[in-house]
Motif scaffolding. Structure first.
Motif, PDB file in Angstrom:
ATOM      1  N   ALA A  39       9.295 -17.234   3.317  1.00  0.00           N
ATOM      2  CA  ALA A  39       8.466 -16.044   3.504  1.00  0.00           C
ATOM      3  C   ALA A  39       9.376 -14.834   3.572  1.00  0.00           C
ATOM      4  O   ALA A  39      10.387 -14.859   4.260  1.00  0.00           O
ATOM      5  CB  ALA A  39       7.624 -16.149   4.770  1.00  0.00           C
ATOM      6  N   ASP A  40       9.022 -13.799   2.840  1.00  0.00           N
ATOM      7  CA  ASP A  40       9.814 -12.574   2.819  1.00  0.00           C
ATOM      8  C   ASP A  40       8.924 -11.379   2.510  1.00  0.00           C
ATOM      9  O   ASP A  40       7.951 -11.497   1.784  1.00  0.00           O
ATOM     10  CB  ASP A  40      10.898 -12.635   1.737  1.00  0.00           C
ATOM     11  N   GLY A  41       9.311 -10.242   3.049  1.00  0.00           N
ATOM     12  CA  GLY A  41       8.721  -8.971   2.651  1.00  0.00           C
ATOM     13  C   GLY A  41       9.594  -8.374   1.562  1.00  0.00           C
ATOM     14  O   GLY A  41      10.782  -8.714   1.447  1.00  0.00           O
ATOM     15  N   LEU A  42       9.020  -7.518   0.760  1.00  0.00           N
ATOM     16  CA  LEU A  42       9.763  -6.866  -0.308  1.00  0.00           C
ATOM     17  C   LEU A  42       9.957  -5.390   0.004  1.00  0.00           C
ATOM     18  O   LEU A  42       9.086  -4.754   0.599  1.00  0.00           O
ATOM     19  CB  LEU A  42       9.020  -7.011  -1.639  1.00  0.00           C
ATOM     20  N   LEU A  43      11.086  -4.858  -0.405  1.00  0.00           N
ATOM     21  CA  LEU A  43      11.335  -3.424  -0.271  1.00  0.00           C
ATOM     22  C   LEU A  43      10.442  -2.671  -1.246  1.00  0.00           C
ATOM     23  O   LEU A  43       9.909  -3.256  -2.198  1.00  0.00           O
ATOM     24  CB  LEU A  43      12.810  -3.127  -0.541  1.00  0.00           C
ATOM     25  N   PRO A  44      10.271  -1.370  -1.078  1.00  0.00           N
ATOM     26  CA  PRO A  44       9.424  -0.595  -1.995  1.00  0.00           C
ATOM     27  C   PRO A  44       9.912  -0.706  -3.445  1.00  0.00           C
ATOM     28  O   PRO A  44      11.095  -0.972  -3.705  1.00  0.00           O
ATOM     29  CB  PRO A  44       9.571   0.841  -1.490  1.00  0.00           C
ATOM     30  N   SER A  45       9.006  -0.471  -4.367  1.00  0.00           N
ATOM     31  CA  SER A  45       9.348  -0.585  -5.792  1.00  0.00           C
ATOM     32  C   SER A  45      10.428   0.414  -6.203  1.00  0.00           C
ATOM     33  O   SER A  45      11.086   0.223  -7.227  1.00  0.00           O
ATOM     34  CB  SER A  45       8.096  -0.411  -6.662  1.00  0.00           C
ATOM     35  N   GLU A 101      -6.222  -5.687   7.303  1.00  0.00           N
ATOM     36  CA  GLU A 101      -5.889  -4.529   6.470  1.00  0.00           C
ATOM     37  C   GLU A 101      -4.863  -4.907   5.409  1.00  0.00           C
ATOM     38  O   GLU A 101      -3.798  -4.317   5.315  1.00  0.00           O
ATOM     39  CB  GLU A 101      -5.338  -3.392   7.342  1.00  0.00           C
ATOM     40  N   CYS A 102      -5.165  -5.930   4.637  1.00  0.00           N
ATOM     41  CA  CYS A 102      -4.283  -6.302   3.540  1.00  0.00           C
ATOM     42  C   CYS A 102      -5.057  -7.170   2.571  1.00  0.00           C
ATOM     43  O   CYS A 102      -6.154  -7.636   2.881  1.00  0.00           O
ATOM     44  CB  CYS A 102      -3.010  -6.967   4.062  1.00  0.00           C
ATOM     45  N   GLU A 103      -4.500  -7.356   1.404  1.00  0.00           N
ATOM     46  CA  GLU A 103      -5.103  -8.200   0.387  1.00  0.00           C
ATOM     47  C   GLU A 103      -4.045  -9.174  -0.085  1.00  0.00           C
ATOM     48  O   GLU A 103      -2.892  -8.799  -0.306  1.00  0.00           O
ATOM     49  CB  GLU A 103      -5.572  -7.337  -0.787  1.00  0.00           C
ATOM     50  N   VAL A 104      -4.427 -10.441  -0.200  1.00  0.00           N
ATOM     51  CA  VAL A 104      -3.484 -11.437  -0.687  1.00  0.00           C
ATOM     52  C   VAL A 104      -4.060 -12.141  -1.903  1.00  0.00           C
ATOM     53  O   VAL A 104      -5.279 -12.187  -2.099  1.00  0.00           O
ATOM     54  CB  VAL A 104      -3.097 -12.484   0.386  1.00  0.00           C
ATOM     55  N   GLU A 105      -3.170 -12.674  -2.696  1.00  0.00           N
ATOM     56  CA  GLU A 105      -3.528 -13.512  -3.835  1.00  0.00           C
ATOM     57  C   GLU A 105      -2.806 -14.828  -3.647  1.00  0.00           C
ATOM     58  O   GLU A 105      -1.642 -14.855  -3.242  1.00  0.00           O
ATOM     59  CB  GLU A 105      -3.083 -12.855  -5.139  1.00  0.00           C
ATOM     60  N   ILE A 106      -3.490 -15.921  -3.923  1.00  0.00           N
ATOM     61  CA  ILE A 106      -2.907 -17.247  -3.790  1.00  0.00           C
ATOM     62  C   ILE A 106      -2.896 -17.899  -5.161  1.00  0.00           C
ATOM     63  O   ILE A 106      -3.922 -17.934  -5.850  1.00  0.00           O
ATOM     64  CB  ILE A 106      -3.720 -18.117  -2.807  1.00  0.00           C
ATOM     65  N   ARG A 107      -1.722 -18.408  -5.536  1.00  0.00           N
ATOM     66  CA  ARG A 107      -1.586 -19.080  -6.833  1.00  0.00           C
ATOM     67  C   ARG A 107      -0.829 -20.381  -6.641  1.00  0.00           C
ATOM     68  O   ARG A 107       0.164 -20.420  -5.914  1.00  0.00           O
ATOM     69  CB  ARG A 107      -0.807 -18.192  -7.798  1.00  0.00           C
ATOM     70  N   GLN A 108      -1.299 -21.425  -7.294  1.00  0.00           N
ATOM     71  CA  GLN A 108      -0.579 -22.690  -7.250  1.00  0.00           C
ATOM     72  C   GLN A 108       0.652 -22.587  -8.135  1.00  0.00           C
ATOM     73  O   GLN A 108       0.613 -21.971  -9.210  1.00  0.00           O
ATOM     74  CB  GLN A 108      -1.464 -23.837  -7.717  1.00  0.00           C
ATOM     75  N   ASN A 124       0.848  -1.184   0.000  1.00  0.00           N
ATOM     76  CA  ASN A 124       0.000   0.000   0.000  1.00  0.00           C
ATOM     77  C   ASN A 124       0.890   1.243   0.000  1.00  0.00           C
ATOM     78  O   ASN A 124       2.121   1.138   0.038  1.00  0.00           O
ATOM     79  CB  ASN A 124      -0.957  -0.015   1.192  1.00  0.00           C
ATOM     80  N   ASP A 125       0.292   2.404  -0.047  1.00  0.00           N
ATOM     81  CA  ASP A 125       1.051   3.657  -0.123  1.00  0.00           C
ATOM     82  C   ASP A 125       1.993   3.838   1.075  1.00  0.00           C
ATOM     83  O   ASP A 125       3.087   4.369   0.929  1.00  0.00           O
ATOM     84  CB  ASP A 125       0.105   4.859  -0.215  1.00  0.00           C
ATOM     85  N   TYR A 126       1.564   3.382   2.240  1.00  0.00           N
ATOM     86  CA  TYR A 126       2.383   3.520   3.449  1.00  0.00           C
ATOM     87  C   TYR A 126       3.710   2.781   3.288  1.00  0.00           C
ATOM     88  O   TYR A 126       4.780   3.344   3.519  1.00  0.00           O
ATOM     89  CB  TYR A 126       1.603   2.977   4.657  1.00  0.00           C
ATOM     90  N   GLU A 154      -1.387  -2.476  -8.105  1.00  0.00           N
ATOM     91  CA  GLU A 154      -1.332  -3.706  -7.326  1.00  0.00           C
ATOM     92  C   GLU A 154       0.084  -4.260  -7.293  1.00  0.00           C
ATOM     93  O   GLU A 154       0.404  -5.238  -7.950  1.00  0.00           O
ATOM     94  CB  GLU A 154      -2.300  -4.729  -7.904  1.00  0.00           C
ATOM     95  N   LEU A 155       0.936  -3.650  -6.504  1.00  0.00           N
ATOM     96  CA  LEU A 155       2.305  -4.112  -6.342  1.00  0.00           C
ATOM     97  C   LEU A 155       2.383  -5.146  -5.228  1.00  0.00           C
ATOM     98  O   LEU A 155       1.686  -5.039  -4.219  1.00  0.00           O
ATOM     99  CB  LEU A 155       3.226  -2.936  -6.005  1.00  0.00           C
ATOM    100  N   ILE A 156       3.248  -6.118  -5.401  1.00  0.00           N
ATOM    101  CA  ILE A 156       3.447  -7.145  -4.391  1.00  0.00           C
ATOM    102  C   ILE A 156       4.374  -6.600  -3.306  1.00  0.00           C
ATOM    103  O   ILE A 156       5.420  -6.042  -3.594  1.00  0.00           O
ATOM    104  CB  ILE A 156       4.044  -8.420  -5.015  1.00  0.00           C
ATOM    105  N   GLY A 157       3.984  -6.766  -2.055  1.00  0.00           N
ATOM    106  CA  GLY A 157       4.775  -6.268  -0.936  1.00  0.00           C
ATOM    107  C   GLY A 157       5.418  -7.369  -0.112  1.00  0.00           C
ATOM    108  O   GLY A 157       6.332  -7.131   0.656  1.00  0.00           O
ATOM    109  N   GLY A 158       4.943  -8.592  -0.273  1.00  0.00           N
ATOM    110  CA  GLY A 158       5.495  -9.713   0.466  1.00  0.00           C
ATOM    111  C   GLY A 158       5.019 -11.008  -0.131  1.00  0.00           C
ATOM    112  O   GLY A 158       4.076 -11.039  -0.931  1.00  0.00           O
ATOM    113  N   LEU A 159       5.697 -12.087   0.241  1.00  0.00           N
ATOM    114  CA  LEU A 159       5.341 -13.381  -0.322  1.00  0.00           C
ATOM    115  C   LEU A 159       5.648 -14.498   0.656  1.00  0.00           C
ATOM    116  O   LEU A 159       6.469 -14.351   1.548  1.00  0.00           O
ATOM    117  CB  LEU A 159       6.101 -13.629  -1.630  1.00  0.00           C
TER     118      LEU A 159
END
Length: 122
Positions: free
Chosen positions: A43-49, A104-111, A10-12, A74-79
């Protein structure tokens, strides 16, 4: 079956702000729980784009664009890569991932497709 759980940023977080101590603690407990259950592969968080780059190819031409990617909604922030019996189990872990963020987050799950292609569900 392997699944990828991707959390959207998110923007934050895109502004380079770190997670709150409370969120960091909740996610730490959740990650430990996934590890103890034997489902967590990574599992990891990602730095800002702004710290990344985007590479695109069109008509044989390759272009590289440095971040940030302000035009992306819709940028990925963690995985998290997990091993689950099926999509239902992976979805339950994804639901709990969202709960760890106080909803307060949205996730996508993909096989994840295996090395043999889309039919390889290893």
């Amino acid at each position: 079956m392997r699944f990828l759980i991707m959390s959207k940023t998110n923007d934050y977080f895109e502004a380079g702000n770190p997670p709150s101590p409370e969120l960091f603690e909740r996610m730490g407990r959740f990650i430990q729980e996934m590890a103890a259950a034997g489902v967590l592969l990574q599992a990891d968080g990602l730095l800002p784009s702004s710290t990344g780059a985007r590479i695109c190819a069109h008509d044989g031409e390759i272009s590289v664009t440095d971040g940030p990617f302000a035009e992306s909604k819709e940028l990925i922030g963690g995985l998290a890569f997990i091993e689950a019996r099926d999509l239902a189990e992976a979805t339950e872990w994804g639901r709990r991932f969202v709960e760890a963020h106080d909803g307060e987050c949205e996730v996508e799950i993909r096989q994840v497709a295996g090395l043999a292609g889309p039919g390889d569900h290893s």
